[in-house]
Design a protein around this motif. Structure first.
Motif: not given
Ligand code: PLP
Length: 429
Positions: A82-84, A204-206, A216-217, A271-278
């Motif tokens: 997720t996004a955060s 929180s992957l952040t 953030l992820g 609230a999807a995660l951006s692939p760049f953040n992934a």
């Protein structure tokens, strides 16, 4: 999970080199959508009779690799990124709960999560009873007829209480509700809550998992162990109006919850995660195990040193023999106790603010789990919106300073704090 397995999974799980163009690094699939072979293929993807990619709010090949890797290292059956971290918590709760439902939560939570449960969700009819998590009986005593989940942090931020997950999961089982564990501070390299009965694990992957403070992820990991047909969750056993009558429990079985998080939770809350953040988070995950060991070593050494400083009135770190949670840390965190320390300084609120102001290597900011050392005075910042009683129940006292100990040279970190303490000594002289 064995150290050997963890290290290998953190580098390889989920990435089939052959189907990803022979790429050794995980590629960034920076696309919003995917071309269907034909109209029947499109229809099959939408009715779930065939797996595949539809739209990046729902799924994406870069995110998919991260999801498989995180599920593997936590011992879950599947996950959704997720996004955060906050999005992971919110999407989980809004997938499981409806107006009129009730949560029993540990009072020792990250301030943002506390606010979500205490202020925002009640606006939608979802209420929470906060309990002192040090006694699992408190969870039992707070259960109501409409209780649907237990929510805890395995290592509370910033209280640094190590929870007895086995005892709490026993209570959750007795009441047929899933135990959701936010494992952000401990990380999967130090603790796997599923081994102790957690049904859903959130990160929180952040923080430590990315480790570089760039992205953030969040992630929701499903252990696949909860029986959704217990009677308390008709949305899993009755036709879902949100997905043309799909009966999740019958059609999807053990993965019913995580499927619903994706196909209804990501679809509707977005609230999807951006692939760049992934991609960034995957880079961090490769070195999580060795970084968290060093964070833990540095934090233990600094906590021991803080105990000896004149300006310091108390120190909390679960790796200290004198700490109230040392015994539980021996059981749940034998590989290391992570990188967060809290301590108090003489002179209370104002002195604590002074220390946070005066460090140079420790950056004054609202984050944890970066490779760089961080400092904050929660009472005047992250926990400012809570009243004093609420602050104290989440473990925040007026004099408390939180350190996120980074990977720098330990002597440099001591020198930096010593210099900030000299300003306090001047204030309280
Ligand atoms: C324990 C814990 N859970 C969740 C969060 C929220 O994560 P994010 O900032 O990625 O939304 C935080 C943030 O500090 C946290 O410390």
């Amino acid at each position: 999970m064995s150290a050997q397995k963890f290290a290998t999974e953190a580098l390889h799980a989920g990435h089939d080199v052959k189907t990803n163009g022979g790429t050794r690094a995980v590629p960034i699939y920076q696309t919003t959508s995917y071309v269907f072979n034909d109209a029947d293929h499109a229809a099959n993807l939408f009715n779930l009779s065939e797996p595949g990619f539809i739209y990046t709010r729902l799924n994406n090949p870069t995110n998919d690799i991260l999801e498989k890797r995180l599920a593997a290292i936590e011992g879950g059956i599947a996950s959704v990124v997720t996004a955060s971290g906050t999005a992971a918590i919110n999407t989980t709760l809004l997938t499981l709960l409806k107006s009129g439902d009730h949560i029993v939560a540990s009072s020792s939570l990250y301030g943002g999560t506390y606010n979500l449960l205490n202020v925002t969700l009640p606006r939608f009819g979802i209420t929470t009873t906060f309990v002192d998590p040090s006694d699992s009986e408190n969870f039992k005593n707070a259960v109501q007829e409409n209780t649907r989940v237990f929510f805890v942090e395995s290592l509370g931020n910033p209280k640094l209480d190590v929870l007895d997950l086995k005892a709490i999961s026993t209570e959750a089982k007795a009441y047929k509700v899933p135990l959701i564990v936010d494992n952000t501070v401990a990380t999967p390299a130090l603790l796997n809550p599923i081994e102790y009965g957690a049904n859903i694990v959130i990160h929180s992957l952040t923080k430590y998992i990315s480790g570089n403070g760039t992205s953030l992820g969040g992630v929701v990991i499903d252990a696949g162990t909860f029986d959704w047909s217990s009677g308390k969750f008709p949305e899993f056993t009755e036709p879902s109006p949100g997905y043309h009558g799909l009966v999740y429990h019958d059609v999807i079985g053990a993965a019913a919850f995580i499927a619903k998080v994706r196909i209804e939770g990501l679809r509707d809350y977005g609230a999807a995660l951006s692939p760049f953040n992934a991609f960034q988070i995957l880079q961090g995950l490769e070195t999580l195990e060795i970084r968290i060991k060093k964070h833990s070593e540095n934090a233990l050494s600094l906590a021991q040193w803080l105990l000896e400083q004149d300006e310091v009135t108390w120190v909390k770190y679960p790796g200290l023999k004198s700490d109230a949670y040392y015994k539980l840390a021996e059981e749940y965190l034998p590989k290391g106790q992570s990188g967060i320390i809290t301590f108090g300084v003489k002179g209370g609120f104002d002195s604590a603010k002074t220390v946070a102001n005066e460090t140079e290597i420790f950056s004054l900011l609202a984050n944890i789990g970066d490779s760089k050392s961080l400092i904050i005075h929660p009472a005047s910042t992250t926990h400012q919106q809570l009243n004093q009683e609420q602050q104290e129940s989440t473990g925040v006292t007026q004099d408390l300073i939180r350190l996120s100990v980074g990977l720098e040279n330990i002597e440099d970190l001591k020198t930096d704090l010593k210099s900030a303490f000299s300003k306090v000594a001047e204030r309280v002289k």
